[in-house]
Design an enzyme around this catalytic site. Structure first.
Site, PDB file in Angstrom:
ATOM      1  CE  LYS A   1       5.492  16.749 -14.550  1.00  0.00           C
ATOM      2  NZ  LYS A   1       5.652  15.731 -15.529  1.00  0.00           N
TER       3      LYS A   1
ATOM      4  NE  ARG B   1       0.811  16.389 -13.491  1.00  0.00           N
ATOM      5  CZ  ARG B   1       1.529  15.782 -12.627  1.00  0.00           C
ATOM      6  NH1 ARG B   1       1.197  15.788 -11.299  1.00  0.00           N
ATOM      7  NH2 ARG B   1       2.241  14.913 -12.855  1.00  0.00           N
TER       8      ARG B   1
ATOM      9  CD  GLU C   1       7.100  15.235 -22.960  1.00  0.00           C
ATOM     10  OE1 GLU C   1       6.599  16.140 -22.935  1.00  0.00           O
ATOM     11  OE2 GLU C   1       6.747  14.240 -23.260  1.00  0.00           O
TER      12      GLU C   1
ATOM     13  CG  HIS D   1       6.221   9.822 -24.722  1.00  0.00           C
ATOM     14  ND1 HIS D   1       4.899   9.560 -24.768  1.00  0.00           N
ATOM     15  CD2 HIS D   1       6.413  10.696 -24.096  1.00  0.00           C
ATOM     16  CE1 HIS D   1       4.237  10.361 -24.210  1.00  0.00           C
ATOM     17  NE2 HIS D   1       5.253  11.382 -23.729  1.00  0.00           N
TER      18      HIS D   1
ATOM     19  CG  HIS E   1      -0.756   9.679 -25.030  1.00  0.00           C
ATOM     20  ND1 HIS E   1      -1.460  10.047 -23.596  1.00  0.00           N
ATOM     21  CD2 HIS E   1       0.537   9.588 -24.577  1.00  0.00           C
ATOM     22  CE1 HIS E   1      -0.334  10.249 -22.744  1.00  0.00           C
ATOM     23  NE2 HIS E   1       0.695  10.166 -23.263  1.00  0.00           N
TER      24      HIS E   1
ATOM     25  CG  HIS F   1       1.326  14.356 -24.096  1.00  0.00           C
ATOM     26  ND1 HIS F   1       2.106  15.481 -24.051  1.00  0.00           N
ATOM     27  CD2 HIS F   1       2.247  13.674 -23.035  1.00  0.00           C
ATOM     28  CE1 HIS F   1       3.164  15.566 -23.785  1.00  0.00           C
ATOM     29  NE2 HIS F   1       3.523  14.320 -22.797  1.00  0.00           N
TER      30      HIS F   1
ATOM     31  NE  ARG G   1      -4.130  -2.280   1.945  1.00  0.00           N
ATOM     32  CZ  ARG G   1      -3.966  -3.018   2.936  1.00  0.00           C
ATOM     33  NH1 ARG G   1      -3.159  -3.064   3.989  1.00  0.00           N
ATOM     34  NH2 ARG G   1      -4.887  -3.979   2.721  1.00  0.00           N
TER      35      ARG G   1
ATOM     36  CE  LYS H   1      -0.576  13.374 -15.131  1.00  0.00           C
ATOM     37  NZ  LYS H   1      -0.762  13.989 -16.602  1.00  0.00           N
TER      38      LYS H   1
ATOM     39  CG  ASN I   1      -1.555  15.569 -20.354  1.00  0.00           C
ATOM     40  OD1 ASN I   1      -0.417  14.925 -19.964  1.00  0.00           O
ATOM     41  ND2 ASN I   1      -2.429  15.641 -19.553  1.00  0.00           N
TER      42      ASN I   1
ATOM     43  CD  GLU J   1      -3.866  15.871 -16.159  1.00  0.00           C
ATOM     44  OE1 GLU J   1      -2.712  15.449 -16.086  1.00  0.00           O
ATOM     45  OE2 GLU J   1      -4.524  15.346 -16.936  1.00  0.00           O
TER      46      GLU J   1
HETATM   47  P1  NAD Z   1      12.894   5.143 -21.964  1.00  0.00           P
HETATM   48  O1  NAD Z   1      12.582   5.069 -20.724  1.00  0.00           O
HETATM   49  O2  NAD Z   1      12.138   4.066 -22.869  1.00  0.00           O
HETATM   50  O3  NAD Z   1      14.187   5.363 -22.415  1.00  0.00           O
HETATM   51  C1  NAD Z   1      14.625   5.504 -23.840  1.00  0.00           C
HETATM   52  C2  NAD Z   1      15.701   4.523 -24.095  1.00  0.00           C
HETATM   53  O4  NAD Z   1      16.922   5.048 -23.626  1.00  0.00           O
HETATM   54  C3  NAD Z   1      15.707   3.166 -23.638  1.00  0.00           C
HETATM   55  O5  NAD Z   1      16.141   2.306 -24.637  1.00  0.00           O
HETATM   56  C4  NAD Z   1      16.566   3.223 -22.613  1.00  0.00           C
HETATM   57  O6  NAD Z   1      17.150   1.841 -22.199  1.00  0.00           O
HETATM   58  C5  NAD Z   1      17.701   4.121 -22.834  1.00  0.00           C
HETATM   59  N1  NAD Z   1      18.441   4.860 -21.980  1.00  0.00           N
HETATM   60  C6  NAD Z   1      18.168   5.566 -20.839  1.00  0.00           C
HETATM   61  N2  NAD Z   1      18.953   6.167 -20.261  1.00  0.00           N
HETATM   62  C7  NAD Z   1      20.106   5.968 -20.894  1.00  0.00           C
HETATM   63  C8  NAD Z   1      21.404   6.406 -20.903  1.00  0.00           C
HETATM   64  N3  NAD Z   1      21.743   7.170 -19.838  1.00  0.00           N
HETATM   65  N4  NAD Z   1      22.378   5.831 -21.827  1.00  0.00           N
HETATM   66  C9  NAD Z   1      21.863   5.152 -22.970  1.00  0.00           C
HETATM   67  N5  NAD Z   1      20.757   4.666 -23.022  1.00  0.00           N
HETATM   68  C10 NAD Z   1      19.588   5.177 -22.060  1.00  0.00           C
HETATM   69  O7  NAD Z   1      11.914   6.528 -22.555  1.00  0.00           O
HETATM   70  P2  NAD Z   1      11.813   7.837 -22.201  1.00  0.00           P
HETATM   71  O8  NAD Z   1      11.932   8.764 -23.422  1.00  0.00           O
HETATM   72  O9  NAD Z   1      12.945   7.998 -21.034  1.00  0.00           O
HETATM   73  O10 NAD Z   1      10.510   7.888 -21.579  1.00  0.00           O
HETATM   74  C11 NAD Z   1       9.447   7.765 -22.193  1.00  0.00           C
HETATM   75  C12 NAD Z   1       8.271   7.287 -21.159  1.00  0.00           C
HETATM   76  O11 NAD Z   1       8.104   8.211 -20.027  1.00  0.00           O
HETATM   77  C13 NAD Z   1       6.957   6.959 -21.924  1.00  0.00           C
HETATM   78  O12 NAD Z   1       6.361   5.862 -21.387  1.00  0.00           O
HETATM   79  C14 NAD Z   1       6.102   8.173 -21.415  1.00  0.00           C
HETATM   80  O13 NAD Z   1       4.747   7.571 -21.502  1.00  0.00           O
HETATM   81  C15 NAD Z   1       6.587   8.142 -19.877  1.00  0.00           C
HETATM   82  N6  NAD Z   1       6.289   9.714 -19.571  1.00  0.00           N
HETATM   83  C16 NAD Z   1       5.966   9.986 -18.272  1.00  0.00           C
HETATM   84  C17 NAD Z   1       5.603  11.131 -17.796  1.00  0.00           C
HETATM   85  C18 NAD Z   1       5.091  11.300 -16.521  1.00  0.00           C
HETATM   86  O14 NAD Z   1       4.620  12.192 -16.117  1.00  0.00           O
HETATM   87  N7  NAD Z   1       5.177  10.363 -15.541  1.00  0.00           N
HETATM   88  C19 NAD Z   1       5.960  12.344 -18.698  1.00  0.00           C
HETATM   89  C20 NAD Z   1       6.474  11.966 -19.917  1.00  0.00           C
HETATM   90  C21 NAD Z   1       6.495  10.793 -20.355  1.00  0.00           C
HETATM   91  N1  GLY Z   2       3.662  14.809 -18.481  1.00  0.00           N
HETATM   92  C1  GLY Z   2       2.533  15.140 -17.916  1.00  0.00           C
HETATM   93  C2  GLY Z   2       2.527  15.391 -16.439  1.00  0.00           C
HETATM   94  O1  GLY Z   2       3.128  15.151 -15.834  1.00  0.00           O
HETATM   95  O2  GLY Z   2       1.082  16.043 -16.050  1.00  0.00           O
END
Ligand code: NAD
Ligand code: GLY
Length: 361
Positions: free
Chosen positions: A227, A241, A185, A265, A252, A248, A121, A143, A245, A237
């Site tokens: 942010k 907030r 972003e 992404h 998405h 997005h 939890r 998030k 998006n 949100e």
């Molecule tokens: P990712 O986590 O897939 O990383 C991208 C690639 O880079 C992967 O292959 C990873 O293994 C590699 N990598 C990571 N760090 C590295 C490094 N230092 N050196 C070499 N390779 C490295 O993708 P991302 O772009 O970081 O994140 C995308 C994800 O984030 C999506 O799922 C998206 O929905 C999510 N997201 C979440 C929020 C949120 O607020 N929680 C906001 C934006 C995006």
């Molecule tokens: N990436 C959108 C949010 O964090 O609200």
């Protein structure tokens, strides 16, 4: 190690710092205060672990440190992979005072955050983002989620970390395509809320593409400031907030249509931002010139500026209808009133959206 920058996400008793700097993984002193119990599970993936896992675990002395390496890729951001984290926590007998550490990009961060929200939890977790996208966006704001075949990030929770530690040195190993996806972003903050930052980005984009450390530090700091400010106003949100998006809803839909296997992404968000800007132009809210400035900056970032032709308008509408911003059956979109001012609204002429999606085909 150069000096670090510390920002705060102001959320009352859930407030936490974002620490940004080069070489932070080699400075365990920055991390230790945020580990409260005697157990730690570091979760990373098969790509990132060989670079940085040992550096991190070496810094964690005096407690039980377990590690878990997940498969790499958005297509693994699902409930099956999440279960691997729970299996490991239970096998290694982690209790309620454990701390989960996410070492990786947004995929690892979103999954580990969700696992931390659910395990017994709710247990503590720390974000150590290693992609540009994660350092400027996903690690901040709480998030957490996994994808469902029918929709992106559909199963998740709002759950804040204890701290975010962004070691900018880790970006040196990030492939160009991933780095550019993160820039989407960064550009987003300028477009939705910070026109001065947008102007700065136009002037400094070459240095940013060259990963000049000083320019990069400014861009990450400014992105996180934007942010943190928005999240502090609206953690869950209920209102403002949602402007984070921007792009997005379209993005998405692109990712879901591609089964999370094709575009990154940030690439999908880039195309989505231009689509949202074009819709804002069709509605007469922003000028052609402003839309072109957004498009040109994203082109410089080597990002796509329109959805793939293979996704037709009908598919788009269907996928967008499961967006989390849909309220009482009506689609709400983040659109631009001007460059630097986004709004969330369902009050737009549906004919313009239909025109946008038919122009796309
Ligand atoms: P990712 O986590 O897939 O990383 C991208 C690639 O880079 C992967 O292959 C990873 O293994 C590699 N990598 C990571 N760090 C590295 C490094 N230092 N050196 C070499 N390779 C490295 O993708 P991302 O772009 O970081 O994140 C995308 C994800 O984030 C999506 O799922 C998206 O929905 C999510 N997201 C979440 C929020 C949120 O607020 N929680 C906001 C934006 C995006
Ligand atoms: N990436 C959108 C949010 O964090 O609200």
């Amino acid at each position: 190690m150069s000096t670090s920058i510390k920002l705060t996400v102001e959320l009352g008793e859930r407030s936490y710092p974002i620490i940004i700097g080069a070489g932070l993984l080699q400075a365990p002193g920055q991390l230790v205060p945020y580990i409260h119990g005697s157990q730690v599970l570091v979760v990373s993936n098969e790509t990132i672990a060989p670079y940085y896992l040992e550096l991190l675990t070496n810094a964690l002395v005096g407690c039980q440190v377990d590690t878990l390496i997940l498969p790499d890729g958005e297509k693994y951001k699902n409930l099956d992979t999440l279960n691997l984290i729970f299996d490991c926590l239970l096998e290694k007998r982690h209790n309620r005072t454990t701390t989960l550490i996410a070492l990786g990009g947004g995929v690892v961060g979103d999954m580990v955050g969700f696992a931390a929200a659910c395990y017994q939890r709710g247990v503590n977790f720390i974000q150590i983002p290693t992609t540009l996208l994660a350092q400027v966006d996903s690690s901040v704001g709480g998030k957490t989620a996994v994808n469902h075949p029918k929709g992106k990030n559909m199963i998740g929770a709002f759950y804040q970390p204890q701290c975010v530690l962004a070691d900018t040195s880790t970006l040196a190993t990030l492939p160009v395509r991933e780095y550019c996806a993160g820039l989407a972003e960064v550009v987003k903050y300028g477009v939705i809320a910070d026109v001065d930052f947008f102007n700065w980005l136009e002037e400094n984009i070459d240095a940013l593409l060259a990963r000049d450390p000083d320019t990069l530090a400014i861009a990450i700091k400014r992105s996180c400031e934007n942010k943190a400010k928005i999240v502090s106003q609206d953690e869950r949100e209920g209102g403002v907030r949602a402007i984070l998006n921007f792009g997005h809803t379209f993005g998405h839909a692109i990712e879901t249509a591609q089964f999370y296997c094709d575009w990154l992404h940030g690439e999908a968000v880039s195309a989505g931002m231009v689509m949202a800007a074009e819709l804002s132009r069709l509605l007469g809210w922003i000028s052609s010139e402003d839309k072109q400035r957004i498009e040109q900056l994203l082109i410089k970032c080597r990002l796509p500026i329109w959805a793939p032709k293979t996704i037709n308008g009908e598919t788009f509408m269907e996928l967008m209808s499961v967006d989390k911003k849909v309220l009482d059956g009506s689609l709400r979109l983040v659109l631009l009133k001007s460059l630097g001012q986004a709004v969330v609204t369902s009050d737009f002429d549906a004919k313009c959206l239909a025109q946008l999606l038919s122009d796309k085909e």
